[in-house]
Design an enzyme around this catalytic site. Structure first.
Site, PDB file in Angstrom:
ATOM      1  N   ARG A 437      60.830  65.833  82.927  1.00 18.94           N
ATOM      2  CA  ARG A 437      59.901  64.716  83.082  1.00 18.94           C
ATOM      3  C   ARG A 437      60.009  64.153  84.497  1.00 18.94           C
ATOM      4  O   ARG A 437      61.082  64.160  85.096  1.00 18.94           O
ATOM      5  CB  ARG A 437      60.205  63.619  82.065  1.00 18.94           C
ATOM      6  N   GLU A 582      36.550  60.395  53.765  1.00 14.86           N
ATOM      7  CA  GLU A 582      35.335  61.079  53.324  1.00 14.86           C
ATOM      8  C   GLU A 582      34.226  60.127  52.892  1.00 14.86           C
ATOM      9  O   GLU A 582      33.043  60.483  52.912  1.00 14.86           O
ATOM     10  CB  GLU A 582      35.673  62.002  52.156  1.00 14.86           C
ATOM     11  N   ASP A 670      48.353  55.571  57.244  1.00 15.85           N
ATOM     12  CA  ASP A 670      47.615  54.826  58.261  1.00 15.85           C
ATOM     13  C   ASP A 670      48.437  53.662  58.801  1.00 15.85           C
ATOM     14  O   ASP A 670      48.377  53.334  59.990  1.00 15.85           O
ATOM     15  CB  ASP A 670      46.282  54.336  57.706  1.00 15.85           C
TER      16      ASP A 670
END
Length: 760
Positions: A437, A582, A670
């Protein structure tokens, strides 16, 4: 004949002059040089030894080198009977890289069996926290043959023989370890070495051999650069996880606080470490410089006290330590008996800029962290110059230094877990095939621990580094629809309408349907036409397929988990991911507007359904609510945009305990994603428009209709907070609406006209 004699005479004269010139010059410049040394130099081509070459060091550098060498010689003289490690180790010579080619895993030796008296070797609270942090992490393996690093089950933190945590007979214990191999691929954690009166830095009481030392209070002459790791000194009450956040609530003008420089601590009237602290009273003025010390410590302080002790003790009692920390711009961090000090971490947490007064101390993680951005150096021999140094620092640099103390505290030093994981990542970057990094990543938020270099070749693909690198997220988004109910697919079905709405968006690049329902996949002819937008259907493990199912379909193996909606699928090539349930009922304008907002805030979750968390005093626990309040802290991923890097982080970084909680409950994924993003960014999500509901109520059975569903989510929230060690969620009352939203003007003047037709 006469000419021949003349030539011989000229040749001899020239030879004599050459010998007299060059031989006399060498005798002049080195009159005391031994004959043997002259002979060796002649064999080497006349090169002078390094002792006689001119030095290019300045006077200050020469003094510094002499001081370090004198301190080193004293330390070696006091502990010359101890061989604590192999002094010339490098990763190439003392580390077996072949153990680390597959994965970077850490093995912990099991506890030693009970002795004849039924007692086990003592383990301090801090060392147990280190072991716990490793065992509950992704680094841990119970298979020693798969391990890259080995951690001792023997407590080596405190090697002061006068301490109650001192473990005896360590050499014989090490000899019994089956994989010791002279310490190769082992890491030894240590906070205290040596004992009274000299506190020798290299006195561990055992031979560490080729083991990597992760040690506090390391000096520049003791550290094996590129091999050992310097860690901070932390106290016995230091938290295992997260702990308290930095205490700087704002970084407002003016930069200076009530006190410019402060220190409160003990001083030593005898022994090592007393020289500097005994002189601090010269800097104390009781106004902007508060540096107070006390002699009241140890068993014999009254017998050894000097003439200043009574006055110092009275001045010491006038000030509160925490008040000084919170109200000082700079905090002095002098050396104590050892080079390191607890005050270093305490100053970082309080946002009090450390002024280091400990010559030769190697700061924690110095190979990766740029301490010039967070600390000030002073010289122990030039103590009286410290006030002038801190007064000369401009306000803009004070702002930057204070801000960086909070970044470093929260990302690397806030808990034992972070210190241990940072140590592992530093070692990991030394492996030949692992990407390194950049300094920007290590020294900016969210830090290296949350920036996985295996995600992409460049840091510019990280959502939180885009602004600092002057880059923008790539255009367009991938819509990911998670199907859990699997209602019959037809023109009036919610899923059918949703796919058709997405295809009308001007920014969509691809649609990915994750089929987790028990019902078989619909036939290809039953899906809505998507024209130029590719539609991929993935049947998650456990669900069935019908012949000719899906436009472009594939199947995963194993039992489906609700966390599979956040897997880093190869089909997701855009930076932006639109996550949808959905039965979501959004129109095209809502999708496009939310995407344009996300492009300005690519590191956050941007979406429609908002929820909030709160602290419930009656239950002494966190609560979760869907009520419409004047704040929110969660935006559900049933209709939200986020960066695809968070899929990678969710899958490859989160604790396995968190993922197990989600899988067992088939719920809360979530909420966990929101906690993850808030933990990374330390920012709240963003809600767009005032839409409250986002689901089609005619879909039929739904887990949201289950009364236990809501209770389960509250339980998840508390489990997640416990594993993180704190509550990452941050409240917000910001809402973003389109220009002229709900204004009494012509609809023709508005860009997102369909949004105006949506109710709350």
């Amino acid at each position: 004949m006469q000419a021949k004699k003349r030539y011989i005479l000229v040749f001899v004269s020239c030879a004599f002059l050459a010998y007299a010139y060059f031989g006399g010059y060498r005798l002049k410049v080195s009159p005391l040089r031994p004959r043997r040394a002259q002979h060796e130099s002649a064999k080497d081509g006349g090169v002078q030894p390094h002792e006689q070459l001119p030095s290019f060091l300045g006077a200050h550098d020469m003094q510094e080198l002499q001081l370090l060498q004198s301190n080193q010689s004293k330390s070696l003289d006091s502990s010359k009977h101890l061989v604590t490690r192999k002094p010339d180790c490098r990763m190439e010579t003392c580390f077996d890289f072949t153990r680390c080619y597959d994965r970077f895993l850490v093995y912990i030796y099991p506890p030693e069996p009970l002795n004849s008296l039924g007692a086990a070797p003592p383990t301090s609270a801090n060392y147990q926290k280190i072991l716990t942090a490793i065992q509950e992490s992704r680094y841990y393996t119970s298979d020693p043959t798969a391990a890259c690093l080995f951690v001792l089950g023997i407590d080596t933190l405190d090697r002061d023989s006068l301490s109650e945590d001192y473990v005896r007979n360590v050499p014989s214990r090490l000899a019994r370890l089956p994989y010791w191999n002279n310490g190769r691929n082992h890491i030894i954690f240590n906070l205290y070495s040596g004992t009274w009166p000299d506190y020798a830095e290299n006195s561990l009481g055992f031979d560490a051999g080729e083991a990597i030392l992760a040690k506090a209070s390391m000096g520049v002459l003791q550290l094996r650069h590129g091999f050992d790791v310097s860690i901070p000194l932390f106290h016995k009450q230091f938290p295992l996880r997260a702990g308290a956040t930095g205490t700087v609530q704002s970084n407002n003008f003016p930069a200076n606080k009530k006190y410019l420089l402060a220190f409160k601590g003990k001083r030593y009237v005898h022994g090592i470490g007393s020289e500097t602290r005994n002189s601090l009273f010269h800097l104390h003025n009781g106004r902007d410089m508060v540096l107070v010390t006390t002699c009241r410590h140890g068993k014999s302080w009254r017998e050894l006290q000097d003439n200043r002790c009574d006055e110092d003790n009275r001045e010491y009692d006038r000030y509160d330590y925490e008040t000084l920390l919170q109200n000082s711009t700079f905090c002095l961090v002098p050396r104590g008996r050892r080079l390191g000090s607890f005050r270093f971490l305490e100053a970082l947490q309080a946002g009090c800029i450390p002024v280091l007064l400990s010559n030769a101390w190697v700061l924690p993680f110095e190979s990766k962290i740029d301490w010039k951005q967070a600390a000030i150096w002073a010289d122990e021999r030039l103590l009286l110059q410290v006030p002038d140094i801190v007064r000369s620092i401009p306000a803009e640099r004070i702002f930057a230094l204070r801000q960086q103390t909070q970044v470093l505290w929260e990302r690397y030093f806030g808990s034992i877990e972070k210190i241990v994981f940072t140590t592992f990542e530093i070692i990991r970057e030394r492996l030949p095939d692992y990407p390194v990094r950049s300094s920007l990543v290590w020294n900016s938020s969210p830090g290296a621990l949350l920036t996985l270099p295996t995600f992409a070749d460049s840091s510019r693909y990280m959502p939180f580094l885009l602004n600092s690198m002057g880059a923008e997220p790539r255009h367009n988004y991938t819509a990911v629809i998670y199907v859990q109910i699997g209602a019959a697919l037809g023109p009036n079905a919610a899923l059918y309408k949703l796919v058709r709405t997405i295809t009308k968006s001007q920014f969509v690049e691809r649609i990915l349907v994750l089929w987790a329902a028990d019902r078989p996949l619909p036939l290809k002819k039953r899906w809505p036409p998507t024209s130029h937008i590719p539609l991929h259907v993935i049947s998650l493990g456990g669900s069935t397929r019908s012949q000719g199912a899906g436009p472009t379909s594939q199947t995963t193996e194993g039992r489906p988990s609700i966390s599979q909606r956040f897997l880093p699928y190869d089909e997701i090539q855009t930076d932006a991911v639109l996550s949808l349930d959905e039965d979501a009922i959004l129109n095209t304008d809502e999708l496009d507007f939310a995407y344009t907002v996300w492009r300005d805030f690519p590191e956050r979750i941007v979406g429609y359904p908002a929820r909030a968390h709160f602290w419930d005093d009656s239950k002494n626990a966190w609560g979760y609510t869907s009520k419409w309040t004047n704040y929110y802290s969660i935006v559900l991923t049933g209709a939200a945009f986020y960066h695809r890097y968070y899929n990678y982080l969710y899958t490859n970084w989160l604790s396995l305990l968190l993922l197990k909680t989600v899988q067992q409950s088939s719920n809360c994924e979530d909420i966990l994603m929101n906690l993850l993003v808030s933990h990374v960014t330390r920012k709240p999500p963003i809600k767009v428009t005032q839409r409250k509901g986002y689901k089609d109520r005619e879909t039929g059975r739904s887990p949201w209709n289950d009364p236990d569903h809501f209770i389960q989510r509250q339980s998840c929230l508390n489990t997640f907070a416990a594993v993180f060690g704190y509550m990452p969620l941050i409240r917000s009352n910001l809402r973003m609406d389109p220009m002229l939203y709900r204004d009494p003007v012509s609809n023709l003047r508005k860009k997102y006209r369909q949004i105006e037709l949506v109710g709350s």
